[in-house]
Design a protein around this motif. Sequence first.
Motif, mmCIF file in Angstrom:
data_model
loop_
_atom_site.group_PDB
_atom_site.id
_atom_site.type_symbol
_atom_site.label_atom_id
_atom_site.label_comp_id
_atom_site.label_asym_id
_atom_site.label_seq_id
_atom_site.Cartn_x
_atom_site.Cartn_y
_atom_site.Cartn_z
ATOM 1 N N ASN A 1 20.481 -42.461 16.738
ATOM 2 C CA ASN A 1 20.933 -43.852 16.865
ATOM 3 C C ASN A 1 22.413 -43.909 17.242
ATOM 4 O O ASN A 1 22.808 -44.719 18.080
ATOM 5 C CB ASN A 1 20.699 -44.619 15.562
ATOM 6 N N TYR B 1 22.771 -42.853 20.837
ATOM 7 C CA TYR B 1 22.284 -43.943 21.681
ATOM 8 C C TYR B 1 23.378 -44.981 21.890
ATOM 9 O O TYR B 1 23.634 -45.418 23.018
ATOM 10 C CB TYR B 1 21.049 -44.570 21.023
ATOM 11 N N ARG C 1 25.020 -45.847 25.399
ATOM 12 C CA ARG C 1 24.792 -47.229 25.844
ATOM 13 C C ARG C 1 26.113 -47.929 26.145
ATOM 14 O O ARG C 1 26.287 -48.538 27.199
ATOM 15 C CB ARG C 1 24.027 -48.011 24.779
ATOM 16 N N TYR D 1 15.073 -41.054 23.255
ATOM 17 C CA TYR D 1 15.762 -42.328 23.400
ATOM 18 C C TYR D 1 16.222 -42.569 24.840
ATOM 19 O O TYR D 1 16.640 -43.664 25.179
ATOM 20 C CB TYR D 1 16.986 -42.392 22.476
ATOM 21 N N THR E 1 14.577 -42.763 27.724
ATOM 22 C CA THR E 1 13.764 -43.755 28.433
ATOM 23 C C THR E 1 14.004 -45.157 27.878
ATOM 24 O O THR E 1 14.087 -46.125 28.636
ATOM 25 C CB THR E 1 12.265 -43.397 28.334
ATOM 26 N N THR E 2 14.126 -45.257 26.579
ATOM 27 C CA THR E 2 14.402 -46.555 25.955
ATOM 28 C C THR E 2 15.713 -47.127 26.473
ATOM 29 O O THR E 2 15.783 -48.302 26.847
ATOM 30 C CB THR E 2 14.458 -46.405 24.425
ATOM 31 N N LEU E 3 16.742 -46.293 26.515
ATOM 32 C CA LEU E 3 18.041 -46.758 27.001
ATOM 33 C C LEU E 3 17.972 -47.087 28.489
ATOM 34 O O LEU E 3 18.598 -48.045 28.946
ATOM 35 C CB LEU E 3 19.133 -45.727 26.723
ATOM 36 N N ASN F 1 15.462 -48.371 30.051
ATOM 37 C CA ASN F 1 14.862 -49.713 30.129
ATOM 38 C C ASN F 1 15.846 -50.797 29.702
ATOM 39 O O ASN F 1 15.887 -51.875 30.305
ATOM 40 C CB ASN F 1 13.591 -49.781 29.280
ATOM 41 N N VAL F 2 16.630 -50.531 28.684
ATOM 42 C CA VAL F 2 17.632 -51.499 28.226
ATOM 43 C C VAL F 2 18.694 -51.710 29.299
ATOM 44 O O VAL F 2 19.044 -52.842 29.628
ATOM 45 C CB VAL F 2 18.277 -51.039 26.897
#
Length: 166
Positions: free
Chosen positions: A117, A120, A124, A153, A155-157, A159-160
């Motif tokens: 986290n 990330y 980010r 994480y 792929t998640t980032l 997308n964000v």
Amino acid sequence: MNFDIIDITEEQLKGLSVVQMKMLRTAQQKKDALYRKAEDDLEVFRVLYLTAGMKNSNLYADKRAELYADRDYETAVLADNLIYNMSLNEPSGGGDTGDPGGDEEAGYIVDYTLTYNERYVIVRDYYLAISDPDERMALYAADDVAKRYLSGYYTTLYNVLATYSK
């Protein structure tokens, strides 16, 4: 949080960068965990010691001195590493993963001792500072360090970051 792993004044504390403050907090938490573990180990030893009927023995004092001598040494190593890393203003690699860390290719802090986290958030924030969305996405897609650093994480980032348009 009380910082007693190194001697630091309130003014010096206020002057620390975000990276230095994170390193200080991490080292302090490790030190606190070492001493909590020593107390837990000492309590287990005390129960065993008393149930064995050795109330008048100095084994307890000897065990306490041994445990705290070990913790004091480990704390001194943590403090030395902290002072060195703070002078560099960046965390050193290593940690439990054996990963080298501190990757010079990345424009952000690469510290494998951080949680996913925390990693990330660092990555980010770094990419959100890039105002052009097309440039941001191109740079992020080509960032192999982020792929290793963020693992699942990533792929998640991705997308964000794709949803932001500054």
